[in-house]
Design an enzyme around this catalytic site. Structure first.
Site, PDB file in Angstrom:
ATOM      1  N   LYS A 178     -12.721  13.991 -37.758  1.00  0.00           N
ATOM      2  CA  LYS A 178     -11.981  13.594 -36.559  1.00  0.00           C
ATOM      3  C   LYS A 178     -10.624  12.960 -36.850  1.00  0.00           C
ATOM      4  O   LYS A 178      -9.807  12.811 -35.933  1.00  0.00           O
ATOM      5  CB  LYS A 178     -12.816  12.650 -35.704  1.00  0.00           C
ATOM      6  CG  LYS A 178     -13.172  11.318 -36.349  1.00  0.00           C
ATOM      7  CD  LYS A 178     -14.105  10.525 -35.442  1.00  0.00           C
ATOM      8  CE  LYS A 178     -14.541   9.211 -36.056  1.00  0.00           C
ATOM      9  NZ  LYS A 178     -15.500   8.503 -35.174  1.00  0.00           N
ATOM     10  N   LEU A 193     -15.744  11.829 -42.614  1.00  0.00           N
ATOM     11  CA  LEU A 193     -16.410  13.091 -42.934  1.00  0.00           C
ATOM     12  C   LEU A 193     -16.765  13.904 -41.693  1.00  0.00           C
ATOM     13  O   LEU A 193     -17.216  15.039 -41.799  1.00  0.00           O
ATOM     14  CB  LEU A 193     -17.660  12.827 -43.781  1.00  0.00           C
ATOM     15  CG  LEU A 193     -17.369  12.557 -45.264  1.00  0.00           C
ATOM     16  CD1 LEU A 193     -18.558  11.923 -45.960  1.00  0.00           C
ATOM     17  CD2 LEU A 193     -16.968  13.850 -45.974  1.00  0.00           C
ATOM     18  N   THR A 194     -16.552  13.343 -40.511  1.00  0.00           N
ATOM     19  CA  THR A 194     -16.701  14.136 -39.297  1.00  0.00           C
ATOM     20  C   THR A 194     -15.515  15.068 -39.097  1.00  0.00           C
ATOM     21  O   THR A 194     -15.588  16.035 -38.346  1.00  0.00           O
ATOM     22  CB  THR A 194     -16.806  13.234 -38.056  1.00  0.00           C
ATOM     23  OG1 THR A 194     -15.543  12.561 -37.864  1.00  0.00           O
ATOM     24  CG2 THR A 194     -17.914  12.201 -38.215  1.00  0.00           C
ATOM     25  N   TYR A 220     -21.012 -10.304 -39.198  1.00  0.00           N
ATOM     26  CA  TYR A 220     -20.770  -9.304 -38.155  1.00  0.00           C
ATOM     27  C   TYR A 220     -20.668  -9.962 -36.785  1.00  0.00           C
ATOM     28  O   TYR A 220     -21.342 -10.946 -36.529  1.00  0.00           O
ATOM     29  CB  TYR A 220     -21.908  -8.284 -38.121  1.00  0.00           C
ATOM     30  CG  TYR A 220     -22.040  -7.420 -39.342  1.00  0.00           C
ATOM     31  CD1 TYR A 220     -21.021  -7.324 -40.276  1.00  0.00           C
ATOM     32  CD2 TYR A 220     -23.203  -6.690 -39.575  1.00  0.00           C
ATOM     33  CE1 TYR A 220     -21.159  -6.534 -41.407  1.00  0.00           C
ATOM     34  CE2 TYR A 220     -23.348  -5.897 -40.695  1.00  0.00           C
ATOM     35  CZ  TYR A 220     -22.330  -5.817 -41.610  1.00  0.00           C
ATOM     36  OH  TYR A 220     -22.477  -5.037 -42.727  1.00  0.00           O
TER      37      TYR A 220
END
Length: 348
Positions: free
Chosen positions: A246, A243-244, A53
């Site tokens: 948007k 799953l929002t 990351y």
């Protein structure tokens, strides 16, 4: 905040885990510091990171997230308040920038040793509580691939060698416990068998994707998690934000992940969008925030140890953490099961 045991250890971790992969790419160090401070105040004691990351991985940001966390430890002195999880990178011909000699990372002794020393240095700590194998060193169907294609000529690092290398780190006190990620039932049970034979530490967790759009963990791995007490650390519980709602109807909000990185299409299939629309309709019908519904569903699973979420903004972070207050009714769970049967693995 609810706390659960990490495998068979004496460590209790919060049911929500702070994911960190945007730090150093989409988030500045100052923003990351604010997220860690607030999460700790809200009872979240479990942070998850990885040597590769920020994400998506590239040479310019390799190790940036661990460096940010290490700087926060140094500034706040909060190392002892956090159960810290990190990961060693699995094989990849595209990530040769991770190793000093320019070779591809593997899960053999040399690579694991180099990886842990680098992570400890960046994190400014003497130990990592949970050290995970980011993905297996063999051919497996991972990262959205369902079909398993075995290559008889594959050059795999056998789990016995990997576990032996991890055992050395545990014996030296650099790692407290070990876990797997993006694993299969065969992999988890192989490591379990080797541990029972005295060839290394027992795996205490499985970090795999799990959400309303991807319930493939329930086929095989869920039973392993429960019977062997190797609980799930669920990543992408909001399916990378889809799953929002948007991204419905082709929307691409400014600064959102799919706007910045359109090549990440795992959760953008039409089957996934159709499922999202139905889940949003259900949430509206029941008067529940769809983000809270999706997260609470994952947290409620009997095989789950912790639910890993990420946030770009403090508003998102506060909103996600509120999901810990929600308990889903049996009626709503039944509705979610019905939709799960209608939309089977829309985004594996």
């Amino acid at each position: 905040m609810e706390y659960r045991k990490l495998g068979r250890t004496d460590i209790s971790v919060s049911a929500l885990c702070l994911g960190t992969m945007t730090w150093g790419e989409q988030n500045t160090q100052a923003e990351a510091f604010e997220q860690m401070n607030y999460s700790l105040e809200q009872g979240i004691n479990f942070f998850d990171t990885a040597e590769l990351y920020s994400a998506p991985p590239r040479s310019g940001t390799y190790g940036a997230t661990e460096e940010i966390i290490g700087n926060w430890f140094r500034e706040t002195g909060n190392r002892d308040k956090v159960v810290l999880a990190s990961k060693v990178t699995g094989p990849s011909e595209h990530m040769t920038y991770m190793r000093e000699d320019g070779s591809a990372p593997r899960l053999d002794r040399r690579n694991i040793r180099e990886a842990i020393e680098g992570s400890l240095r960046r994190l400014q700590t003497d130990y990592i509580d949970l050290y995970q194998l980011h993905w297996p060193d063999r051919n497996v169907n991972k990262f959205g691939t369902l079909n398993f294609r075995h290559d008889p000529q594959e050059n795999m690092v056998h789990p016995e060698e990997t576990l032996s290398a991890l055992n050395e780190l545990v014996q030296e006190g650099k790692v407290r416990h070990v876990g797997v990620s993006n694993e299969t039932p065969w992999g988890v049970m192989t490591y379990t068998k080797l541990a029972e034979q005295g060839k290394g530490p027992r795996m205490v967790s499985i970090q795999n994707p799990y959400s309303l759009l991807n319930r493939s963990f329930e086929v095989g791995l869920a039973e392993v998690a429960v019977r062997e007490n190797v609980g799930l650390l669920a990543y992408a519980p909001l399916a990378a934000g889809t799953l929002t709602g948007k991204y419905l109807n082709g929307a691409r909000p400014v600064g959102a992940r799919m706007t910045l990185f359109p090549e990440q299409t795992r959760y953008m299939k039409q089957s996934g969008q159709d499922a999202v629309a139905d889940y949003l309709e259900l949430a509206e019908k029941r008067g529940i925030d769809p983000v809270h519904m999706a997260l609470a569903f994952v947290t409620s699973r009997p095989f789950l140890t912790s639910n890993i979420f990420g946030a770009r903004t403090m508003d998102q972070l506060r909103h996600v953490i509120k999901s810990a207050e929600l308990s889903l009714s049996e009626e709503l769970l039944s509705d979610l099961e019905e939709l799960g049967h209608r939309h089977t693995f829309p985004c594996p």
